[in-house]
Design an enzyme around this catalytic site. Structure first.
Site, PDB file in Angstrom:
ATOM      1  N   SER A  38       0.803  -1.227   0.000  1.00 35.74           N
ATOM      2  CA  SER A  38       0.000   0.000   0.000  1.00 35.74           C
ATOM      3  C   SER A  38       0.832   1.272   0.000  1.00 35.74           C
ATOM      4  CB  SER A  38      -0.922   0.016   1.216  1.00 35.74           C
ATOM      5  OG  SER A  38      -0.164  -0.100   2.415  1.00 35.74           O
ATOM      6  N   GLU A 218      -6.008   8.913  11.915  1.00 37.95           N
ATOM      7  CA  GLU A 218      -4.620   9.172  12.282  1.00 37.95           C
ATOM      8  C   GLU A 218      -3.814   7.925  11.921  1.00 37.95           C
ATOM      9  OE1 GLU A 218      -4.441  10.344  16.365  1.00 37.95           O
ATOM     10  OE2 GLU A 218      -5.651  12.157  16.034  1.00 37.95           O
ATOM     11  N   HIS A 222       0.393   4.989   6.074  1.00 34.90           N
ATOM     12  CA  HIS A 222       0.105   5.405   4.701  1.00 34.90           C
ATOM     13  C   HIS A 222       0.358   6.896   4.511  1.00 34.90           C
ATOM     14  CE1 HIS A 222      -2.360   1.704   5.326  1.00 34.90           C
ATOM     15  NE2 HIS A 222      -1.685   1.402   4.227  1.00 34.90           N
TER      16      HIS A 222
END
Length: 260
Positions: A38, A218, A222
């Protein structure tokens, strides 16, 4: 009698030359394939403003010199990337002279997530397979260590969050003479320099009320668009000093990104 063998022979030679592999240095456009998780992946609209640093890769290069094939996906480890057929799909489109960036580790080391966890020994074997497969396609594998998470101690020092996994990447690169871009060290330096407070802007910190995150978020793993741009810039700087032919396709002057 007219000799008809020479035209035929010349045609055969021309055909043979036409199918010889073309090196990355000679091709007008080189494809860069991204295999990863990711932190590198292109995001769906419902995930924005989450951004993968691979989305800012193409702009580091001179226009018309590279094509980026971003196959990184959220939640994938080396194991699941193989099991889901994603690695084979990438190989199927890899051509001689292409470059394959390989960055895993975030999900491989998530021992609490059994759907993606990959033990260290298996992780190392999977990376070895990736390197061997890419070389078998007469393309160039480039190993990347996983990027840093935003985790500080009480004294404001960035904490390691990947354990032995980055060292397994480094060991394979040294053992197999594979190109290595140490994204862990470079990203750690960026986050540490930004500090505890300012580094939030590099990650997916969103206040409540956002359409995709009504309750806010939060997220210290990422990236925000700013963080992704910073990490892509760091990759480009590391590539420039790597000696890889791909580095010659980088822009001469890339606009600096303020990562603080």
């Amino acid at each position: 009698m007219k000799n008809t063998r020479w035209p035929v022979l010349l045609s055969v030679l021309a055909l043979g030359l036409s199918v010889l592999p073309v090196s990355a240095a000679e091709r007008a456009v080189v494809t860069i394939h991204l295999a990863g998780d990711s932190t590198m992946a292109e995001k769906l609209p419902e995930k924005r403003p989450e951004t993968g640093w691979g989305e800012f890769l193409a702009v580091q290069f001179q226009p018309g010199t590279v094509a980026v094939d971003n196959r990184a996906r959220n939640g994938r480890s080396t194991r699941t990337f193989i099991e889901e057929g994603r690695w084979q799909a990438l190989l199927d489109v890899t051509q001689p002279g292409d470059v394959v960036l390989i960055q895993f580790g975030h999900n491989d080391q998530s021992v609490e997530k059994r759907d993606r966890y990959t033990p260290p020994a298996d992780y190392a074997r999977n990376l070895e397979r990736f390197v061997s497969d890419v070389r078998g396609k007469q393309a160039t594998p480039v190993l990347l260590t996983p990027v840093a998470r935003r985790r500080f101690d009480d004294a404001g020092r960035l904490l390691d969050s990947h354990g032995e996994y980055p060292d397994l990447v480094r060991a394979l690169a040294a053992r197999g003479q594979v190109a290595l871009i140490d994204m862990q060290k470079r990203s750690e330096a960026v986050v540490q320099e930004a500090g505890v407070e300012a580094s939030r802007s590099l990650f997916l910190w969103v206040a409540p009320g956002h359409a995709n995150y009504p309750n806010g978020v939060e997220d210290n793993t990422h990236f925000s668009p700013k963080g992704a741009a910073c990490i892509a810039s760091e990759f480009a700087m590391a590539l420039r000093g790597s000696g890889l032919p791909l580095a010659r396709r980088l822009k001469a002057d890339v606009e600096a990104v303020d990562c603080r």
